[in-house]
Design a protein around this motif. Structure first.
Motif, mmCIF file in Angstrom:
data_model
loop_
_atom_site.group_PDB
_atom_site.id
_atom_site.type_symbol
_atom_site.label_atom_id
_atom_site.label_comp_id
_atom_site.label_asym_id
_atom_site.label_seq_id
_atom_site.Cartn_x
_atom_site.Cartn_y
_atom_site.Cartn_z
ATOM 1 N N THR A 97 73.865 82.238 -46.773
ATOM 2 C CA THR A 97 73.662 83.400 -45.680
ATOM 3 C C THR A 97 74.561 84.179 -45.401
ATOM 4 O O THR A 97 74.622 85.424 -45.470
ATOM 5 N N PHE A 98 75.726 83.341 -44.935
ATOM 6 C CA PHE A 98 77.087 84.031 -44.443
ATOM 7 C C PHE A 98 77.538 84.915 -45.802
ATOM 8 O O PHE A 98 77.890 85.980 -45.511
ATOM 9 N N GLU A 99 77.561 84.370 -46.922
ATOM 10 C CA GLU A 99 78.106 85.223 -47.974
ATOM 11 C C GLU A 99 77.205 86.407 -48.375
ATOM 12 O O GLU A 99 77.756 87.407 -48.618
ATOM 13 N N ALA A 100 75.744 86.202 -48.161
ATOM 14 C CA ALA A 100 75.001 87.535 -48.490
ATOM 15 C C ALA A 100 75.353 88.578 -47.414
ATOM 16 O O ALA A 100 75.442 89.666 -47.685
ATOM 17 N N PHE A 101 75.530 88.364 -46.200
ATOM 18 C CA PHE A 101 76.026 88.981 -45.288
ATOM 19 C C PHE A 101 77.242 89.714 -45.672
ATOM 20 O O PHE A 101 77.241 91.127 -45.304
ATOM 21 N N LEU A 118 84.145 88.562 -39.018
ATOM 22 C CA LEU A 118 83.515 87.395 -39.704
ATOM 23 C C LEU A 118 83.429 86.120 -39.083
ATOM 24 O O LEU A 118 82.251 85.423 -39.044
ATOM 25 N N ALA A 119 84.416 85.621 -38.416
ATOM 26 C CA ALA A 119 84.200 84.409 -37.622
ATOM 27 C C ALA A 119 83.219 84.659 -36.599
ATOM 28 O O ALA A 119 82.450 83.580 -36.310
ATOM 29 N N ASN A 120 83.186 85.861 -35.794
ATOM 30 C CA ASN A 120 82.035 85.839 -34.881
ATOM 31 C C ASN A 120 80.644 86.159 -35.527
ATOM 32 O O ASN A 120 79.848 85.487 -34.963
ATOM 33 N N THR A 121 80.656 86.406 -36.593
ATOM 34 C CA THR A 121 79.347 86.642 -37.337
ATOM 35 C C THR A 121 78.864 84.929 -37.836
ATOM 36 O O THR A 121 77.609 84.893 -37.489
ATOM 37 N N ARG A 126 74.547 81.123 -36.576
ATOM 38 C CA ARG A 126 74.035 79.910 -35.947
ATOM 39 C C ARG A 126 73.082 79.882 -35.098
ATOM 40 O O ARG A 126 72.185 79.340 -34.672
ATOM 41 N N MET A 127 73.611 81.147 -34.098
ATOM 42 C CA MET A 127 72.593 81.253 -32.983
ATOM 43 C C MET A 127 71.318 81.602 -33.461
ATOM 44 O O MET A 127 70.368 81.187 -32.850
ATOM 45 N N GLY A 160 76.560 84.676 -29.665
ATOM 46 C CA GLY A 160 76.682 83.673 -31.038
ATOM 47 C C GLY A 160 76.684 82.225 -30.069
ATOM 48 O O GLY A 160 75.469 81.890 -29.573
ATOM 49 N N ASP A 161 77.764 81.624 -30.062
ATOM 50 C CA ASP A 161 77.529 80.216 -29.162
ATOM 51 C C ASP A 161 77.366 80.631 -27.756
ATOM 52 O O ASP A 161 77.159 79.716 -26.985
ATOM 53 N N GLY A 162 77.568 81.826 -27.324
ATOM 54 C CA GLY A 162 77.177 82.158 -25.900
ATOM 55 C C GLY A 162 75.706 82.580 -25.674
ATOM 56 O O GLY A 162 75.502 82.941 -24.719
#
Length: 268
Positions: A97-101, A118-121, A126-127, A160-162
């Protein structure tokens, strides 16, 4: 600068568990879903949730994850399932999914900004996954942020994790979380591991990114809350104080409520 936790761990544990149970019952949900990272915050949070007796779904969401982070997370989950029959788990591998994004969005030559975005993505994907599972099973997304991260330096991803429904440990310093972790007998491999957000696909730690350890940042946060201006410090203390103040200021947009443009009544 290191500070030992002064919390009454057994009483704090009981207090948080009752708070979680009451909140979930009032919200008329079945329990909680938690993303498991292999770190102390998610291990403590999931163990607190497990003690409620309500359904707890632990979710692994690897995205090019370091093997040691994966193994620590799995060790914790297996231990938790043996201790609490209300705990289940699922793995959702989000690498594809990440690679598709990545392949779908425009590229940029500014690699530093690309890597940070990308780190935030990763955190935001995950959220989204946690809320998907929460919707299916009637669960609340339990946040894993501690007080230093959530209200001191803003060391988390916005939405994200927030992005959570409730935050059981957000009023606890990192040293308090470790104290609870020891009391709750979470795996030693987690208690001794260097904290990392695991968002960059490498071995960088939280301290590498922040420029100071959690012990140091906790000291600085308490110094600011006590009204210190930093003028009295020299050497490493001065550096840490400045690091904390810089992060606290630059990440205010995460920690403050979303600004709302209030239209004057004369214009309505």
């Amino acid at each position: 600068m290191a500070k030992k936790s002064s919390i009454q761990v057994e009483k704090v544990n009981t207090y948080i568990v009752e708070w979680l149970k009451n909140y979930a019952n009032n919200a008329k949900v079945n329990g909680f879903v938690i993303g498991i990272s292999g770190g102390v915050d998610s291990a403590v949070t999931s163990t607190l949730c497990a003690q409620t007796g309500l359904k707890v779904l632990c979710v692994e969401m690897p995205i090019h994850q370091a093997p040691n982070q994966v193994s620590r997370g799995r060790e914790h989950i297996e231990q938790l399932k043996k201790r609490f029959p209300n705990v289940t788990n699922i793995e959702t591998d989000l690498t594809a999914t990440f690679e598709a994004f990545k392949s779908a969005v425009p590229q940029s030559d500014d690699l530093a900004k690309v890597n940070l975005s990308l780190a935030n993505t990763r955190a935001r994907v995950r959220m989204t996954s946690l809320y998907y599972l929460a919707g299916i099973y009637g669960l609340l997304v339990a946040g894993t942020g501690n007080k230093v991260e959530d209200f001191g330096v803003g060391f988390y991803t916005k939405y994200g994790d927030g992005g959570v429904d409730l935050s059981p440990i957000a009023d606890l310093m990192k040293s308090d979380v470790y104290a609870l972790g020891q009391f709750l007998a979470i795996p030693e491999s987690i208690l001794t591991a260097a904290p990392t957000d695991g968002l960059f696909g490498d071995n960088r730690t939280d301290e590498d990114q922040l420029g100071a350890s959690y012990d140091e940042l906790e000291w600085a946060m308490e110094a600011v809350e006590s009204g210190n201006t930093g003028a009295e410090y020299i050497g490493r203390e001065k550096s840490v104080f400045e690091i904390y103040k810089h992060l606290n200021t630059s990440n205010k947009h995460k920690m403050d409520p979303i600004p709302v443009c209030l239209i004057p009544k004369t214009l309505k």
